[in-house]
Design an enzyme around this catalytic site. Structure first.
Site, short mmCIF file in Angstrom:
data_model
loop_
_atom_site.label_atom_id
_atom_site.label_comp_id
_atom_site.label_asym_id
_atom_site.label_seq_id
_atom_site.Cartn_x
_atom_site.Cartn_y
_atom_site.Cartn_z
CD GLU A 312 -1.19 -0.19 3.70
OE1 GLU A 312 -1.11 0.54 4.70
OE2 GLU A 312 -2.01 -1.12 3.61
CG HIS A 339 -4.55 -3.13 -3.67
ND1 HIS A 339 -3.99 -2.56 -2.56
CD2 HIS A 339 -4.25 -4.45 -3.60
CE1 HIS A 339 -3.38 -3.49 -1.84
NE2 HIS A 339 -3.52 -4.64 -2.46
CE LYS A 409 -9.83 2.57 0.41
NZ LYS A 409 -11.05 1.74 0.49
#
Length: 423
Positions: A312, A339, A409
């Site tokens: 990530e 992803h 997010k």
């Protein structure tokens, strides 16, 4: 400038320096919510992240009958009798679409799952087939993707399941987190290429053990969770270290100095590896009781990096590498193709559109630094892409970021925090 035209990324006029406090970890927050929802009593969580992914998780659990209330900075989670019918909106949150179905299987009734348009493209078959093996009824129309439904009977048999979790460690964590509540517990066996993001698995196991759950992970590629209660636990959520990446990157690129307050001395978060990664890219890093400080040296060094356990972080690392003194190779991240978007293709496309020289490899990216020019940087509804774009904008005039709001997010305050530091 309007959101439709793009958000003008702040250009650094010199070395960037400052102190940043980032909110709670999304990964820890959503795991803590799941465990508290099926614990043996109420839990009080302090510093829980307030962002889209955690809001979706809270809504999912309350739809199943879990009580969640706020009192200042503390959130109280009170387990209830899990029941359907219920509908779960997963958004684009992998932790919701993968962690909630094993909990929904413990509910009495039908629980339906759906999400954003791109969420319907994310692979779910591994976890759905695993649940079927453990005795859960799943309806997905044979697609292995959303929308799907879980028909619970109030209990799950559990037992042994073999799966291929090479696409995401979340497939293992999903079963780990709920497994203690299954009649026979769960014996998870991985068969396939290496599981990525080992820190996230370590996080799941550590959080279970903190709550009195017996987990045996002594054998490679096998996790055995004994059946039994999950103890209620009051806990404080660590800051989200992955969300700190762009702020620390600002120091690396501009020869500045940035401190992220509250950085834990020990952590299972993937972002805990940022000091080592940025050091390999030419910066200096030091930890104190105040937090982590990264200092740029005025030089960014190309590096060959295995990011398989910290995928990530790759978009921000790629943004730094684009300004290095030589080529960089980011390896072990083929799983990023599944992803929030295909991150490898997206990074290649957006950097090259600005004049860069980025090439996808079988399992990552090769980045050869070239001068970049301004333009619109697309984010594909992916918060990490927006972070990468902001980092690039520090050194590139006229960079516009499409849909900066996607950072909500996991970090709704990102535009304000970034402008305050970089602008």
């Amino acid at each position: 400038m309007s959101q439709e035209q793009g958000w003008a990324a702040p250009r650094a006029e010199g070395p960037v320096s400052g102190r940043i406090t980032v909110p709670g970890s999304k990964s820890i927050s959503n795991r803590a919510l799941i465990l508290a929802a099926i614990a043996d009593g109420p839990s009080h969580l302090t510093g829980l992240l307030a962002a889209r992914d955690t809001t979706l998780m809270r809504q999912a659990l309350t739809s199943l009958g879990v009580g969640i209330t706020d009192n200042g900075s503390t959130v109280t989670v009170t387990p209830g009798s899990l029941k359907g019918p219920a509908s779960v909106d997963c958004g684009l949150a992998g932790t919701v679409m993968r962690f909630v179905p094993p909990v929904a299987a413990l509910a009495d009734g039908v629980v339906e799952f759906d999400g954003d348009e791109y969420a319907r493209e994310r692979p779910m078959g591994v976890i759905l087939d695993a649940l079927r093996t453990l005795g859960v009824q799943i309806e997905d129309g044979g697609t292995g993707r959303m929308p799907y439904s879980v028909s619970g009977t109030g209990a799950v048999r559990g037992g042994t399941v073999t799966l291929d979790a090479s696409g995401s460690s979340q497939f293992v964590s999903a079963l780990l987190l709920a497994g203690a509540r299954y009649d026979e517990g769960v014996d998870i066996r991985h068969d396939g290429k290496p599981v990525p993001s080992q820190p996230h698995l370590d996080m799941s196991v550590a959080m279970l053990r903190e709550r009195g759950v017996q987990v045996d992970d002594s054998e490679p590629n096998r996790w055995v969770v004994a059946p039994g209660p999950i103890r209620a636990l009051d806990s404080a959520i660590e800051p989200d270290l992955s969300n700190a990446a762009p702020f620390l990157a600002a120091a690396v690129l501009t020869g500045g100095e940035v401190t992220v307050t509250g950085w834990p001395e020990h952590t299972t978060q993937p972002g805990g590896q940022l000091p080592e990664i940025f050091t390999r890219l030419g910066a200096e890093a030091s930890w104190s009781a105040d937090g982590l400080t990264v200092r740029g040296t005025g030089r960014v060094t190309g590096a060959d990096l295995d990011l398989s356990q910290v995928g990530e972080l790759s978009p921000v690392i790629a943004a730094v590498a684009a300004f290095a003194d030589g080529p960089s190779y980011l390896r072990g991240i083929a799983h990023l193709r599944n992803h929030e978007t295909d991150r490898l293709a997206a990074l290649e496309r957006e950097f090259n559109a600005l004049g860069g020289d980025v090439t996808q490899t079988a399992d990552g990216l090769e980045i050869r630094p070239k001068p970049l020019q301004g333009g619109l940087f697309a984010t594909y509804h992916d918060h990490r892409m927006a972070h990468a774009a902001a980092v690039v904008g520090l050194l590139v005039d006229g960079l516009l970021i499409e849909n900066i709001g996607t950072t909500a997010k996991t970090l709704p305050e990102f535009p304000e925090l970034w402008s305050g530091l970089a602008g």
